[in-house]
Write an enzyme that holds these catalytic residues in place. Structure first.
Site, mmCIF file in Angstrom:
data_model
loop_
_atom_site.group_PDB
_atom_site.id
_atom_site.type_symbol
_atom_site.label_atom_id
_atom_site.label_comp_id
_atom_site.label_asym_id
_atom_site.label_seq_id
_atom_site.Cartn_x
_atom_site.Cartn_y
_atom_site.Cartn_z
ATOM 1 C CG ASP A 261 4.928 2.608 7.324
ATOM 2 O OD1 ASP A 261 4.034 2.975 6.539
ATOM 3 O OD2 ASP A 261 4.717 1.793 8.250
ATOM 4 C CG HIS B 96 -0.297 0.030 2.536
ATOM 5 N ND1 HIS B 96 0.584 -0.945 2.984
ATOM 6 C CD2 HIS B 96 -0.368 0.949 3.554
ATOM 7 C CE1 HIS B 96 0.994 -0.650 4.203
ATOM 8 N NE2 HIS B 96 0.447 0.497 4.563
#
Length: 302
Positions: free
Chosen positions: A65, A61
């Site tokens: 991060d 996604h």
């Protein structure tokens, strides 16, 4: 054989002793990267597997991060001398996200090929491996990946002899090529036995344990799964932020009948995840807590 490395095992932010969650697969000298958060190229440099052979980068996604390390990674790949295209794979919207980043790396010595996944019934065939995707339950659209490395059947002397093929042509067919003989074309599948057991590696992070995951990971040789929180008491927090605790990952591994579970995407607040390992091992014994640059080699079964 497949080599597996966890480049990082952290979630949310890189820590002094823990880079962000990322997995690297090496097969026949080629590399497949999954997720690329801030600093991923640094820990890959420490691992020493190189950059030039990275053929594909898959994204679960588009939270920072998991993708903010892409500009540095692509520039490092370019500096390694690569000129062949690199595949970027992820949920719908991938090209839009990368186009925004390209302001700071407008030029690369190789092309980028985009594959945006929105059909979760499809198997993506990349020649050396097959890729399947599963939709998770996170605060943004997030997918898990399963990498299937198929293995051809053994060469059948009986089949080659029955076809009347001379011995000097056998090696070409064994390597997967086609041959012309006496006006006919012979393909490798005509002289191979049944397909042998391959290797499957599943990677799942930033999701609640959705029902479809059990079938998706079923029989995986290695299941790399998020364990954001180790304590069972953190379940409510995991539900709120759409993550998992150790015991939930272990339940998936048990129900999915995988061979081994590695826990990753560890919360920055969990400085000593080993103290909670029994919360997973009591459910699925063959559980290990991941650490940066943890590696293993998975061999094809004989």
């Amino acid at each position: 054989m497949i080599d597996v490395a966890l480049l990082g095992t952290g979630g949310m932010m890189p820590m002094p002793e823990r880079f962000l969650s990322s997995m690297l697969l090496r097969v026949n000298g080629r590399l497949i990267l999954t997720d690329c958060g801030e600093g991923t190229q640094v820990t890959l440099k420490m691992l020493g597997w190189g950059f030039k052979a990275i053929d594909a980068i898959c994204f679960t996604h588009y939270h920072a991060d998991h993708i903010s390390g892409l500009p540095g990674m692509l520039l490092t790949i370019g500096n390694s001398g690569r000129t062949e295209p690199v595949k970027l794979i992820g949920p719908a919207g991938l090209k839009k996200v990368v186009d925004g980043m390209r302001i700071i790396f407008p030029e690369l010595p190789f092309k980028l090929e985009y594959i945006e996944i929105d059909d979760f019934t499809k198997i993506y065939d990349f020649g050396g491996f097959e890729l399947k995707a599963n939709l998770g339950d996170h605060r943004v659209r997030c997918i898990s990946y399963r990498y299937n490395f198929r293995r051809k059947g053994k060469f059948s002397v009986e089949k080659a002899t029955t076809l009347g093929l001379p011995v000097n042509l056998w090696s070409l067919l064994q390597k997967g090529g086609n041959v012309e003989y006496e006006g006919k074309t012979y393909t490798s599948d005509m002289v191979l036995g049944e397909e042998r057991k391959g290797i499957s590696i599943s990677f799942c992070t930033d999701t609640r344990p959705v029902d479809t995951l059990v079938d998706f990971i079923n029989g995986s040789d290695l299941f790399v799964c998020e364990g954001m929180y180790g304590e069972n008491e953190k379940l409510a927090k995991a539900v709120e932020y759409k993550h998992m605790i150790f015991s939930e990952a272990a339940k998936l591994a048990k129900l999915g009948k995988v061979n081994e579970l590695w826990l990753t995407h560890l919360s920055p607040s969990m400085s000593e995840p080993e103290q909670f390992i029994d919360n997973a091992k009591s459910i699925f014994e063959n559980t290990k807590i991941g650490y940066d640059r943890m590696t293993t080699r998975i061999n094809f079964a004989e």
